[in-house]
Scaffold this motif. Sequence first.
Motif, PDB file in Angstrom:
ATOM      1  N   ALA A 145       0.840  -1.193   0.000  1.00 54.43           N
ATOM      2  CA  ALA A 145       0.000   0.000   0.000  1.00 54.43           C
ATOM      3  C   ALA A 145       0.871   1.237   0.000  1.00 54.43           C
ATOM      4  O   ALA A 145       1.705   1.417   0.893  1.00 54.43           O
ATOM      5  N   GLN A 146       0.712   2.079  -1.034  1.00 56.67           N
ATOM      6  CA  GLN A 146       1.464   3.322  -1.158  1.00 56.67           C
ATOM      7  C   GLN A 146       2.973   3.066  -1.082  1.00 56.67           C
ATOM      8  O   GLN A 146       3.728   3.842  -0.493  1.00 56.67           O
ATOM      9  N   GLY A 147       3.420   1.940  -1.657  1.00 57.64           N
ATOM     10  CA  GLY A 147       4.838   1.631  -1.705  1.00 57.64           C
ATOM     11  C   GLY A 147       5.386   0.916  -0.492  1.00 57.64           C
ATOM     12  O   GLY A 147       6.561   0.569  -0.467  1.00 57.64           O
ATOM     13  N   GLU A 148       4.569   0.641   0.501  1.00 58.60           N
ATOM     14  CA  GLU A 148       5.009  -0.033   1.725  1.00 58.60           C
ATOM     15  C   GLU A 148       4.428  -1.438   1.770  1.00 58.60           C
ATOM     16  O   GLU A 148       3.224  -1.628   1.563  1.00 58.60           O
ATOM     17  N   THR A 149       5.273  -2.430   2.064  1.00 58.36           N
ATOM     18  CA  THR A 149       4.792  -3.791   2.212  1.00 58.36           C
ATOM     19  C   THR A 149       4.043  -3.924   3.532  1.00 58.36           C
ATOM     20  O   THR A 149       4.626  -3.762   4.605  1.00 58.36           O
ATOM     21  N   VAL A 150       2.741  -4.202   3.443  1.00 57.01           N
ATOM     22  CA  VAL A 150       1.895  -4.350   4.628  1.00 57.01           C
ATOM     23  C   VAL A 150       1.842  -5.805   5.066  1.00 57.01           C
ATOM     24  O   VAL A 150       1.890  -6.113   6.251  1.00 57.01           O
ATOM     25  N   SER A 151       1.750  -6.719   4.093  1.00 55.34           N
ATOM     26  CA  SER A 151       1.706  -8.154   4.362  1.00 55.34           C
ATOM     27  C   SER A 151       2.607  -8.858   3.359  1.00 55.34           C
ATOM     28  O   SER A 151       2.540  -8.568   2.158  1.00 55.34           O
ATOM     29  N   PRO A 152       3.472  -9.776   3.810  1.00 54.62           N
ATOM     30  CA  PRO A 152       4.388 -10.447   2.880  1.00 54.62           C
ATOM     31  C   PRO A 152       3.669 -11.472   2.029  1.00 54.62           C
ATOM     32  O   PRO A 152       2.561 -11.906   2.361  1.00 54.62           O
ATOM     33  N   PRO A 153       4.274 -11.886   0.900  1.00 52.47           N
ATOM     34  CA  PRO A 153       3.657 -12.924   0.070  1.00 52.47           C
ATOM     35  C   PRO A 153       3.631 -14.255   0.809  1.00 52.47           C
ATOM     36  O   PRO A 153       4.458 -14.533   1.672  1.00 52.47           O
ATOM     37  N   THR A 154       2.670 -15.067   0.486  1.00 53.32           N
ATOM     38  CA  THR A 154       2.556 -16.385   1.100  1.00 53.32           C
ATOM     39  C   THR A 154       1.955 -17.342   0.091  1.00 53.32           C
ATOM     40  O   THR A 154       1.221 -16.935  -0.797  1.00 53.32           O
ATOM     41  N   ASP A 155       2.295 -18.627   0.228  1.00 55.63           N
ATOM     42  CA  ASP A 155       1.691 -19.614  -0.671  1.00 55.63           C
ATOM     43  C   ASP A 155       0.566 -20.358   0.036  1.00 55.63           C
ATOM     44  O   ASP A 155       0.092 -21.375  -0.449  1.00 55.63           O
ATOM     45  N   ALA A 156       0.134 -19.864   1.192  1.00 52.68           N
ATOM     46  CA  ALA A 156      -0.928 -20.524   1.943  1.00 52.68           C
ATOM     47  C   ALA A 156      -2.237 -19.754   1.790  1.00 52.68           C
ATOM     48  O   ALA A 156      -2.343 -18.624   2.226  1.00 52.68           O
ATOM     49  N   GLY A 157      -3.212 -20.355   1.136  1.00 53.72           N
ATOM     50  CA  GLY A 157      -4.543 -19.767   1.088  1.00 53.72           C
ATOM     51  C   GLY A 157      -4.796 -18.879  -0.104  1.00 53.72           C
ATOM     52  O   GLY A 157      -5.675 -19.158  -0.902  1.00 53.72           O
ATOM     53  N   HIS A 189       1.450  -0.734  -5.415  1.00 54.53           N
ATOM     54  CA  HIS A 189       0.368  -1.367  -4.681  1.00 54.53           C
ATOM     55  C   HIS A 189       0.291  -2.833  -5.095  1.00 54.53           C
ATOM     56  O   HIS A 189       0.666  -3.176  -6.221  1.00 54.53           O
ATOM     57  N   ALA A 190      -0.216  -3.671  -4.207  1.00 57.29           N
ATOM     58  CA  ALA A 190      -0.442  -5.076  -4.552  1.00 57.29           C
ATOM     59  C   ALA A 190      -1.582  -5.617  -3.706  1.00 57.29           C
ATOM     60  O   ALA A 190      -1.723  -5.261  -2.533  1.00 57.29           O
ATOM     61  N   ILE A 191      -2.397  -6.465  -4.311  1.00 59.09           N
ATOM     62  CA  ILE A 191      -3.466  -7.149  -3.596  1.00 59.09           C
ATOM     63  C   ILE A 191      -3.392  -8.632  -3.924  1.00 59.09           C
ATOM     64  O   ILE A 191      -3.043  -9.018  -5.035  1.00 59.09           O
ATOM     65  N   ALA A 192      -3.728  -9.467  -2.938  1.00 59.25           N
ATOM     66  CA  ALA A 192      -3.640 -10.913  -3.100  1.00 59.25           C
ATOM     67  C   ALA A 192      -5.023 -11.529  -3.122  1.00 59.25           C
ATOM     68  O   ALA A 192      -5.983 -10.984  -2.575  1.00 59.25           O
ATOM     69  N   GLY A 193      -5.108 -12.671  -3.752  1.00 64.38           N
ATOM     70  CA  GLY A 193      -6.359 -13.414  -3.824  1.00 64.38           C
ATOM     71  C   GLY A 193      -6.145 -14.664  -4.643  1.00 64.38           C
ATOM     72  O   GLY A 193      -5.128 -15.340  -4.497  1.00 64.38           O
ATOM     73  N   ARG A 194      -7.091 -14.949  -5.516  1.00 62.57           N
ATOM     74  CA  ARG A 194      -7.030 -16.148  -6.347  1.00 62.57           C
ATOM     75  C   ARG A 194      -7.410 -15.776  -7.771  1.00 62.57           C
ATOM     76  O   ARG A 194      -8.495 -15.256  -8.021  1.00 62.57           O
ATOM     77  N   MET A 195      -6.503 -16.025  -8.713  1.00 64.67           N
ATOM     78  CA  MET A 195      -6.772 -15.690 -10.103  1.00 64.67           C
ATOM     79  C   MET A 195      -7.888 -16.582 -10.651  1.00 64.67           C
ATOM     80  O   MET A 195      -7.848 -17.804 -10.514  1.00 64.67           O
ATOM     81  N   VAL A 196      -8.895 -15.958 -11.254  1.00 63.92           N
ATOM     82  CA  VAL A 196     -10.002 -16.719 -11.843  1.00 63.92           C
ATOM     83  C   VAL A 196     -10.067 -16.544 -13.356  1.00 63.92           C
ATOM     84  O   VAL A 196     -10.739 -17.317 -14.039  1.00 63.92           O
ATOM     85  N   LEU A 197      -9.393 -15.524 -13.867  1.00 67.23           N
ATOM     86  CA  LEU A 197      -9.364 -15.270 -15.309  1.00 67.23           C
ATOM     87  C   LEU A 197      -7.948 -14.854 -15.667  1.00 67.23           C
ATOM     88  O   LEU A 197      -7.414 -13.879 -15.122  1.00 67.23           O
ATOM     89  N   VAL A 198      -7.315 -15.604 -16.559  1.00 67.89           N
ATOM     90  CA  VAL A 198      -5.929 -15.349 -16.957  1.00 67.89           C
ATOM     91  C   VAL A 198      -5.862 -15.377 -18.481  1.00 67.89           C
ATOM     92  O   VAL A 198      -6.229 -16.376 -19.108  1.00 67.89           O
ATOM     93  N   ASP A 199      -5.433 -14.268 -19.082  1.00 69.09           N
ATOM     94  CA  ASP A 199      -5.342 -14.171 -20.540  1.00 69.09           C
ATOM     95  C   ASP A 199      -6.674 -14.515 -21.214  1.00 69.09           C
ATOM     96  O   ASP A 199      -6.718 -15.171 -22.252  1.00 69.09           O
ATOM     97  N   GLY A 200      -7.763 -14.065 -20.601  1.00 63.01           N
ATOM     98  CA  GLY A 200      -9.080 -14.292 -21.176  1.00 63.01           C
ATOM     99  C   GLY A 200      -9.631 -15.678 -20.999  1.00 63.01           C
ATOM    100  O   GLY A 200     -10.707 -15.997 -21.519  1.00 63.01           O
ATOM    101  N   ARG A 201      -8.929 -16.537 -20.259  1.00 64.31           N
ATOM    102  CA  ARG A 201      -9.374 -17.906 -20.046  1.00 64.31           C
ATOM    103  C   ARG A 201      -9.725 -18.117 -18.578  1.00 64.31           C
ATOM    104  O   ARG A 201      -9.035 -17.626 -17.689  1.00 64.31           O
ATOM    105  N   VAL A 202     -10.767 -18.883 -18.335  1.00 62.15           N
ATOM    106  CA  VAL A 202     -11.190 -19.181 -16.972  1.00 62.15           C
ATOM    107  C   VAL A 202     -10.178 -20.108 -16.320  1.00 62.15           C
ATOM    108  O   VAL A 202      -9.829 -21.157 -16.871  1.00 62.15           O
ATOM    109  N   ALA A 203      -9.684 -19.715 -15.152  1.00 64.17           N
ATOM    110  CA  ALA A 203      -8.737 -20.551 -14.413  1.00 64.17           C
ATOM    111  C   ALA A 203      -9.507 -21.698 -13.747  1.00 64.17           C
ATOM    112  O   ALA A 203     -10.524 -21.462 -13.104  1.00 64.17           O
TER     113      ALA A 203
END
Length: 314
Positions: A145-157, A189-203
């Motif tokens: 957020a605004q150039g500051e890391t608020v939460s680190p990346p994770t591969d859980a969830g 800025h960065a937001i995390a979640g789950r990709m559902v559409l990638v290159d126009g294709r449903v994940a």
Amino acid sequence: MTIRFAVSAVLFATLSLGLAGCSGGPKPAEPARFSAQPAASPGQPFFPFEPRWRPIFQGIEYAELANDKPRDMVVQAMRIDTSAPGLELFATPSNGDRPLETDGQTTRAFLEEHGLAVAINTHFFDPCCNLVPGEAKDLIGLSIAQGETVSPPTDAGQPDAIIFAHDLTPEVLRSLEEQMGVVITAPRHAIAGRMVLVDGRVAPGEDKFSIDRHPRTLVGLSEDAGLIYLVTIDGRQPGFSTGASLAEAAGIMHHLGAWHALNVDGGGSTTMIRRDPDGASQLVNSPSGGGERVVGSNLGFRARPLQPSPPGDR
């Protein structure tokens, strides 16, 4: 600070697999590109008609989609032209030395505190789901957020992320690149979640969370990243809107014009807020819990009001 281009690089990272792609550097401001649409939409049976976009701020358009066939579905969407003058993205900041990572607040309180035009909820978070404003929250997945890391990346969830690039300190940039195993062009800025559409294709997604129909909040991008989509799909309200699976949500995002889309926190957290012309904040969607939830993070935009029409055009 005004971000005229808003998105200069976009990263879709599946951190658990170590896979990522990154586009090039900053783009100059260009004329509005609201005519840009994907050539074809993945099969989605809810809306055979095109969305009717109407401007609500400079660079921001709004559309509502509603239908009762094959079942009740209500969608609220914002479409943001990243080249619009005066546009500025803002995300929930760190809570500093307080416990965990952010202080919980409703999306409306976030919009009002930071003088935004539109806002939606974003990250999954813990603890959920108390209604106490200011309660400390732990965000799940990468947050910048605004150039500051608020939460680190994770591969859980929530292993996927959209990164909006601008300026960032070299130290934070190197740390992210080491953790993610990729070269990143200065994320702002960065937001995390789950990709559902990638290159126009449903994940693909076969787990219960993917298949079950819930309220959904999504963030999308056009093919050239010149347009950002903020979308809510209401659900758990029989006779009004039943919600969507992730595949259905991806099809709806593509129908709206997105080429990539990220599913963020939904369910009772799904919230979209905008300002009225008189400056008052307005709840745009219908939260499934009957009211706004205190959430861990939000994303919004500052934008200039619409210019009045010349007398001859009225």
